[in-house]
Design a protein around this motif. Structure first.
Motif, PDB file in Angstrom:
ATOM      1  N   ASP A   1       0.830  -1.212   0.000  1.00  0.00           N
ATOM      2  CA  ASP A   1       0.000   0.000   0.000  1.00  0.00           C
ATOM      3  C   ASP A   1       0.860   1.256   0.000  1.00  0.00           C
ATOM      4  O   ASP A   1       2.004   1.235   0.448  1.00  0.00           O
ATOM      5  CB  ASP A   1      -0.921  -0.029   1.234  1.00  0.00           C
ATOM      6  CG  ASP A   1      -2.105   0.908   1.082  1.00  0.00           C
ATOM      7  OD1 ASP A   1      -2.381   1.366  -0.046  1.00  0.00           O
ATOM      8  OD2 ASP A   1      -2.753   1.203   2.106  1.00  0.00           O
TER       9      ASP A   1
ATOM     10  N   ARG B   1       0.290   7.692  -2.358  1.00  0.00           N
ATOM     11  CA  ARG B   1       0.847   8.690  -1.440  1.00  0.00           C
ATOM     12  C   ARG B   1       2.314   8.976  -1.756  1.00  0.00           C
ATOM     13  O   ARG B   1       2.764  10.117  -1.716  1.00  0.00           O
ATOM     14  CB  ARG B   1       0.698   8.214   0.014  1.00  0.00           C
ATOM     15  CG  ARG B   1      -0.664   8.553   0.600  1.00  0.00           C
ATOM     16  CD  ARG B   1      -0.963   7.732   1.822  1.00  0.00           C
ATOM     17  NE  ARG B   1      -1.409   6.392   1.451  1.00  0.00           N
ATOM     18  CZ  ARG B   1      -1.689   5.439   2.328  1.00  0.00           C
ATOM     19  NH1 ARG B   1      -1.544   5.666   3.617  1.00  0.00           N
ATOM     20  NH2 ARG B   1      -2.125   4.272   1.907  1.00  0.00           N
TER      21      ARG B   1
ATOM     22  N   ARG C   1     -11.851   2.077  -8.784  1.00  0.00           N
ATOM     23  CA  ARG C   1     -10.956   3.219  -9.036  1.00  0.00           C
ATOM     24  C   ARG C   1     -11.223   3.790 -10.431  1.00  0.00           C
ATOM     25  O   ARG C   1     -11.863   3.134 -11.255  1.00  0.00           O
ATOM     26  CB  ARG C   1      -9.502   2.759  -8.910  1.00  0.00           C
ATOM     27  CG  ARG C   1      -9.165   2.430  -7.475  1.00  0.00           C
ATOM     28  CD  ARG C   1      -7.680   2.257  -7.256  1.00  0.00           C
ATOM     29  NE  ARG C   1      -7.424   1.998  -5.847  1.00  0.00           N
ATOM     30  CZ  ARG C   1      -6.246   2.097  -5.268  1.00  0.00           C
ATOM     31  NH1 ARG C   1      -5.185   2.445  -5.984  1.00  0.00           N
ATOM     32  NH2 ARG C   1      -6.101   1.852  -3.980  1.00  0.00           N
TER      33      ARG C   1
HETATM   34 MG    MG Z   1      -4.078   2.330  -0.726  1.00  0.00          MG
END
Ligand code: MG
Ligand code: IPE
Ligand code: IPE
Length: 242
Positions: free
Chosen positions: A21, A25, A72
């Motif tokens: 993950d 970011r 998404r």
């Molecule tokens: Mg994620």
């Protein structure tokens, strides 16, 4: 062979699962589009696969695309599958050199024919490898895996091949996507999130959980070793009095 040798305090789990993950970011912080994070994430996949194989991990499951990830934006989904297709061809030599056997966990129905073809080709090419098993969870959901298992078991009951009372944990396990793989001893999640996100719900019953704060593109051998050291310090009780 590169990287440090296993130390005394580095305990190598038999089976490892990773929720990769934080690609988005990582990209955002670096001022890039999300997809650059996924691209960089491929390098981290290569490092982790190679290092786990070198250290003698028996099975590695990587969460690459969840059932929920279909929600998404279409552009991100198609770029992710472009990357996956590239990976499935470009990494063949690395998989063969490391004697890694590729497997798939997930639903095939929503995968495009070209993705399925490359996946099946790489699975077939590496099928004879007797080193680590690498299961890619693509279009995977833990609840969906259990639904699929239940449907197949129900069909066997309906056909009279199985009685309801004969359905045991062994029966359910035998109907999971990769019934031959050992349950993860260690579940690693990157980017600091402390949740399961529908990953391997049946299999993680007694997995030790290690959360790494680094985003997946920055997860390297050093972070993997830290996870294994943390694992080595755990007291696994399995409900018993030690
Ligand atoms: Mg994620
Ligand atoms: C993980 O990174 C990759 C996939 C889920 C495909 P994310 O894309 O979830 O990155 P964040 O969580 O948005 O940072
Ligand atoms: C989990 O990450 C799925 C994969 C790593 C493939 P997500 O980024 O999709 O999970 P949530 O949405 O933060 O729970």
């Amino acid at each position: 062979m590169t990287g440090p040798r296993p130390n005394d305090d580095l305990v190598v789990p038999r089976s490892v699962a990773v929720i990769m993950d934080g690609n988005g970011r990582w990209a955002k912080r670096a001022g890039f589009e999300r997809i650059r994070g996924h691209e960089k994430g491929i390098d981290a996949v290569r490092t982790t696969v190679t290092e786990c194989a070198r250290l003698g991990v028996e099975a590695l499951v990587l969460y690459a695309f969840s059932e929920e990830n279909w929600q998404r934006p279409q552009r991100e989904i198609s770029l992710l599958f472009q990357l996956l297709k590239r990976f499935l061809v470009a990494e063949r030599d690395t998989l063969m050199q490391n004697r890694v056997r590729l497997l798939h966990a997930g639903r095939r129905a929503r995968l495009q024919p070209d993705v399925l073809a490359l996946l099946d080709e790489t699975i077939a090419l590496t099928a004879g490898n007797r080193g680590m098993a690498l299961s890619l969870a693509i279009s995977y959901g833990g609840r969906q895996e259990l639904v699929d298992a239940m449907q197949r078991i129900a069909a066997e009951v309906e056909a009279g091949r199985l009685s309801p009372a004969a359905v045991t944990e062994t029966t359910i396990r035998a109907h999971l996507y990769q019934p031959g793989l050992p349950d993860p001893d260690l579940l690693i999640r990157t980017a600091g999130e402390q949740r399961i996100s529908n990953f391997l719900l049946w299999q993680v019953s007694y997995a030790e959980i290690h959360v790494s704060d680094v985003c997946w593109p920055d997860f390297g051998a050093e972070q993997l070793h830290a996870a294994f050291r943390d694992y080595g310090r755990r007291v696994r009780k399995f409900g018993k009095v030690p």
